[in-house]
Design a protein around this motif. Structure first.
Motif, PDB file in Angstrom:
ATOM      1  N   SER A 180       0.840  -1.195   0.000  1.00 34.18           N
ATOM      2  CA  SER A 180       0.000   0.000   0.000  1.00 34.18           C
ATOM      3  C   SER A 180       0.871   1.240   0.000  1.00 34.18           C
ATOM      4  CB  SER A 180      -0.939   0.007   1.212  1.00 34.18           C
ATOM      5  OG  SER A 180      -0.197   0.029   2.414  1.00 34.18           O
ATOM      6  N   GLN A 215       0.289   5.261   0.895  1.00 31.71           N
ATOM      7  CA  GLN A 215      -0.613   6.236   1.500  1.00 31.71           C
ATOM      8  C   GLN A 215       0.059   7.608   1.504  1.00 31.71           C
ATOM      9  OE1 GLN A 215      -1.937   5.209   5.420  1.00 31.71           O
ATOM     10  NE2 GLN A 215      -3.339   6.946   5.588  1.00 31.71           N
ATOM     11  N   VAL A 251      -5.165   6.081  -0.222  1.00 33.17           N
ATOM     12  CA  VAL A 251      -4.364   4.869  -0.077  1.00 33.17           C
ATOM     13  C   VAL A 251      -4.598   4.016  -1.318  1.00 33.17           C
ATOM     14  CG1 VAL A 251      -3.897   2.814   1.286  1.00 33.17           C
ATOM     15  CG2 VAL A 251      -4.559   4.927   2.428  1.00 33.17           C
TER      16      VAL A 251
END
Length: 513
Positions: free
Chosen positions: A442, A444, A500
């Protein structure tokens, strides 16, 4: 009184022993016989009285008491016979016999009407047959009870281990109460049985789901029909799609009404359907981009070639024409780069997949971003849980991650222009995936998030949040294509101060030696 006195007068009478000439053998014969008979008679009433007291369910128990009195009187006559062997009290003996006669007649009158009822009583053979039938019925009932318990245990096992979330609701005066739930229900909502059983839908962590379920419970109970619907729940981990079925259970009079419900997580199915539609659309777009890039590459090359020749032929002092040619060459190179990225968009599957560590590829991409954006004052961090072996190409994963990082950087800088004091952070995380055998990557940022107007199309080609002339809208589609070729699916959600972008990639095991 004269009659009673005359009856009891014994002066002119002789005892019965005189008639037996006081022969001892005769006296003893009468004495022993009458004594044993009297004692036997008097023992029977004791048994009858005990039976009558303890078995009040017998037919007319007072008849047994009357019969016991009759036998007691008969015994008394035998004892009077012994008495009159030595004492001539024949009047008293006759009175005892008279009482016995009255009791005998009363007993006979009471017993004759009972004869049909006594004859109707089952015999010992009938009782034995009835007892055998009852024993068979008891055995059948026990066997049925055993089968019922086994069936209940199997149903309980299904309830406990079924992948679908099952629950039973009980209607009470102040609303609905979860009577029981299975482990799958607790897993979907991230709660425990103790926290939900005995309480209403308001105890569910998902507020929207609690309100929706409460409304569905009321409607299902009012209509008495099976209800079926699908709802989408948006949480920290994204949107989940749940297919719900609610059916009323039969209830006995006086019992509270109940509803049986099931929830099935349809998120993966909906994602698969979306992926199929997206794959078809991307295939069309890819084919179109490949064709456009092929058709446009030759004119662009010719324009660049002739522009370069024109620049060489223009004198050094002619700044105006030379500057125009430089602009033409710059835009031509930009158009050539755009066409090359369009070709990359059509290449979803790498030529040869290999096993590599996604953590190392992520670290390399983050290191490049840190060095390239050192002057932008953007904090780029990496949080990795350890080695993550995946299948694909390391260079392509770095390329996809750099596309995501560039988009995050542009979003952070765009927000900084509007809010100079806004945080400028990009956080890359590599953690265990939602399912065993997966790793989640991920990115973000704190760039303010994706606008709602572009949320549904942000991963489509040529869709961008940048100003005209600053972006092509191909970075995210190329990253999505690379990650999809590795078995992942790029998704996004707004969280906190930014967005995200994350993908779950399948891990590969150790190769055999």
């Amino acid at each position: 009184m004269s009659f009673l006195t005359a009856l009891l007068d014994t002066a002119a009478l002789a005892p019965h022993g005189t008639c037996l000439l006081w022969r001892p053998e005769l006296l003893w014969l009468h004495l022993v016989s009458d004594a044993l008979t009297g004692l036997a008679y008097w023992s029977i009433p004791v048994v009858l009285f005990i039976v009558a007291l303890r078995r009040r369910d017998l037919i007319l128990p007072w008849t047994l008491e009357l019969f016991a009195l009759f036998i007691l009187a008969c015994g008394a006559t035998h004892f009077m016979a012994i008495w009159t062997l030595w004492y001539p009290d024949y009047g008293l003996q006759g009175a005892v016999k008279a009482v016995t006669a009255l009791v005998s007649v009363a007993t006979a009158v009471a017993l004759w009407p009972l004869l049909p009822r006594v004859l109707a009583l089952p015999s010992s053979r009938d009782l034995a047959l009835a007892n055998a039938a009852l024993s068979r019925e008891v055995a059948e009932r026990r066997e049925a009870e055993t089968r019922a318990r086994q069936s209940e245990a199997r149903l309980a096992g299904f309830f406990e281990h079924l992948s679908d979330a099952l629950f039973v609701l009980r209607a009470e005066a102040n609303g609905f109460v979860f009577e029981t739930v299975n482990p799958s229900f607790c897993q979907i909502f991230g709660t425990s049985r103790e926290a939900i059983e005995g309480h209403g839908p308001e105890r569910l962590p998902e507020g929207s789901a609690a309100a929706e379920l409460a409304a569905a419970f009321t409607t299902g109970l009012a209509t008495g029909r099976v209800r079926e619907w699908e709802s989408a729940l948006t949480g920290p981990d994204g949107t989940r799609h749940l297919h719900a079925v609610l059916a009323p259970l039969p209830s006995l009079p006086g019992e509270p009404r109940r509803l049986l419900g099931s929830l099935r997580d349809m998120t993966e199915l909906r994602r698969l359907q979306t992926d199929l539609v997206e794959a078809a659309r991307r295939a069309t777009i890819g084919a179109m981009c490949a064709g456009v890039a092929h058709e446009m590459s030759q004119p662009v090359n010719i324009i660049g070639l002739w522009a370069d020749r024109a620049r060489a032929s223009v004198e050094a002092g002619a700044r105006g024409p030379r500057r125009a040619i430089e602009v033409i060459l710059g835009q031509t190179r930009r158009l050539g780069a755009l066409l090359e990225r369009m070709r990359e968009l059509s290449r979803d599957t790498p030529a040869a997949a290999e096993r590599f560590d996604a953590a190392e590829a992520a670290a390399a991409a983050v290191d490049v971003a840190r060095r390239s954006w050192a002057l932008d004052r953007i904090e780029v961090t990496l949080d990795s849980a350890g080695p993550a072996p995946v299948l694909g190409r390391s260079a392509q994963l770095e390329q996809a991650l750099l596309h995501l990082l560039e988009n995050a950087r542009d979003a952070v800088l765009r927000r900084r222009r509007q809010e100079p004091e806004a945080p400028a952070q990009i956080h890359v995380t590599l953690r265990a995936g939602p399912q065993p055998g997966q790793i989640t990557l991920s990115v973000q940022d704190t760039g303010g998030g994706v606008p709602e107007t572009l949320g549904s199309r942000i991963l489509e080609p040529f869709v961008t949040t940048k100003d005209p002339g600053e972006g092509t809208g191909l970075g995210l589609p190329i990253a999505a294509g690379i990650l999809r070729s590795m078995g992942g699916r790029l998704a996004w959600l707004n969280r906190g101060a930014g967005a995200v972008f994350q993908v779950a990639l399948p891990l590969v095991g150790e190769q055999p030696a």
